[in-house]
Design an enzyme around this catalytic site. Structure first.
Site, PDB file in Angstrom:
ATOM      1  N   CYS A   1       0.832  -1.205   0.000  1.00  7.30           N
ATOM      2  CA  CYS A   1       0.000   0.000   0.000  1.00  7.30           C
ATOM      3  C   CYS A   1       0.867   1.255   0.000  1.00  7.30           C
ATOM      4  O   CYS A   1       1.357   1.689   1.048  1.00  7.30           O
ATOM      5  CB  CYS A   1      -0.912  -0.012   1.221  1.00  7.30           C
ATOM      6  SG  CYS A   1      -1.893   1.484   1.339  1.00  7.30           S
TER       7      CYS A   1
ATOM      8  N   CYS B   1      -0.419   4.124   2.144  1.00 13.13           N
ATOM      9  CA  CYS B   1      -0.262   3.981   3.594  1.00 13.13           C
ATOM     10  C   CYS B   1       1.187   4.256   3.997  1.00 13.13           C
ATOM     11  O   CYS B   1       1.448   4.870   5.019  1.00 13.13           O
ATOM     12  CB  CYS B   1      -0.585   2.563   4.064  1.00 13.13           C
ATOM     13  SG  CYS B   1      -1.994   1.825   3.311  1.00 13.13           S
ATOM     14  N   ASP B   2       2.119   3.732   3.215  1.00 15.32           N
ATOM     15  CA  ASP B   2       3.511   3.697   3.669  1.00 15.32           C
ATOM     16  C   ASP B   2       4.469   4.583   2.878  1.00 15.32           C
ATOM     17  O   ASP B   2       5.639   4.701   3.242  1.00 15.32           O
ATOM     18  CB  ASP B   2       4.015   2.245   3.608  1.00 15.32           C
ATOM     19  CG  ASP B   2       3.165   1.338   4.487  1.00 15.32           C
ATOM     20  OD1 ASP B   2       2.723   1.807   5.543  1.00 15.32           O
ATOM     21  OD2 ASP B   2       2.929   0.177   4.110  1.00 15.32           O
TER      22      ASP B   2
END
Ligand code: NDP
Length: 313
Positions: A136, A139-140
């Site tokens: 992701c 997200c990261d």
């Protein structure tokens, strides 16, 4: 714990689940939504959504899901945290049990559990989980500002993630196993035109290395041919974008699935092989897999469930 009776149990909370909840609420089915492992679904890990009608300036995934959730809730849907761990669709009313031990007895069930990112299956993916391996980018990606990352895959997701990461990272490798991208032409062009993205065609990842998290990847070009060649690249982050697996394990004992594990629906309806059980969104859609098509299927599933409940009074 007392069994909870409901006219409509919706399992999953992506665009399909919430839209089903909106329609089911308005049809007086008083739906209960079990949100699942990732409340809001995959879109909560997406950046800008530009192709959902009604948002002329785009909207972020988390914001859109929050809006769908509050719309469903305002109309009366009972949205609960929890994960369905067991079902019994051999009885009627239909039974579903959650991780907290709560049992639901439902006149209709809408499965909208979506799909989960796939991994290559390398031991190193597990070894470096949370230490440089991610599925992701949104997200990261933040952790890789001014660093070098690789994205695996040649579809729309991979191209989108590579483009997104290029705004943060100093360089992005796009590792593609074939000699072409599968992504839409517009998405391909965006990647080709981006000077920060280097595409490695005909390339497979066979391992990762690093003492403190991911420091590089072992790659093989033209794997299995006489041109086969090994090479290592130095990277700080390794992102998977190679597709998704439908979340159907809990249902497979009762529900007919296709060879990839997607729920089979009957004709143009959302009906499954079990009377009273309907499916909507990515869990039943190996082809379109868009937020808008999932939402449309969610609406269809609620209409199908309403008709079923009325005719089985
Ligand atoms: P896709 O299935 O379209 O693409 C998967 C990619 O990963 C392919 O390039 C595939 O290679 C590659 N791949 C699969 N397995 C492996 C493996 N073991 N090793 C290396 N590479 C592998 O998945 P996406 O998630 O990209 O897209 C899913 C759907 O969602 C599509 O319909 C897409 O159009 C849509 N989508 C739309 C977006 C938008 O409109 N904004 C954004 C994101 C997705 P190969 O080609 O060789 O099989």
């Amino acid at each position: 714990m007392e069994k909870i009776q409901t006219k409509c149990l919706i399992i999953g909370s992506g665009p399909a689940g919430y839209t089903a909840a909106i329609y089911a609420s308005r049809a007086n089915l008083e739906p209960i939504v079990i949100e699942g492992l990732q409340p809001g679904g995959q879109l909560t890990t997406t950046t800008e959504i530009e192709n959902f009608p009604g948002y002329p300036n785009g909207i972020t995934g988390p914001e859109m899901m929050e809006e769908l959730r509050s719309q469903a809730s305002r109309l009366g849907a009972d949205i609960r945290t929890g994960v369905v761990t067991e079902v019994d669709f051999s009885v009627y009313p239909l039974i579903a049990k959650t991780d907290s031990g709560q049992v639901y007895s439902a006149q209709s069930v809408i499965i909208a559990t979506g799909a989960t990112a796939k991994y290559l299956g390398l031991d190193d993916e597990k070894k470096y989980a949370g230490m440089g391996v991610s599925a992701c980018a949104t997200c990261d990606g933040f952790f890789y500002r001014k660093k070098v990352v690789a994205v695996v895959g040649g579809g729309d997701t991979a191209c989108e993630e590579a483009s997104y990461l290029s705004n943060l990272a100093s360089k992005v490798y796009l590792i593609v196993r074939k000699d072409y991208l599968r992504a839409s032409k517009a998405m391909q062009q965006r990647v080709f035109d981006n000077p920060k993205i280097e595409i490695l065609f005909n390339t497979n990842t066979v391992g990762l290395f690093g003492d403190n998290g991911v420091e590089g990847a072992h790659l093989v070009k033209f794997k299995g041919t006489d041109q086969e060649e090994s090479l290592d690249i130095s990277i700080d982050g390794f992102f998977l974008a190679i597709g998704h697996k439908p979340n159907t394990d809990v249902f497979k004992q009762f529900i007919d699935l296709d060879e990839q594990g997607y729920i089979k629906t009957v004709g143009v309806t959302t009906a499954t092989n079990v009377p009273g059980v309907f499916a909507a969104g990515d869990v039943a859609d190996p082809i379109y897999r868009q937020a808008i098509t999932s939402a449309g299927m969610g609406a269809k599933a609620a209409i199908d469930a309403e008709k079923f409940v009325i005719s089985h009074k």
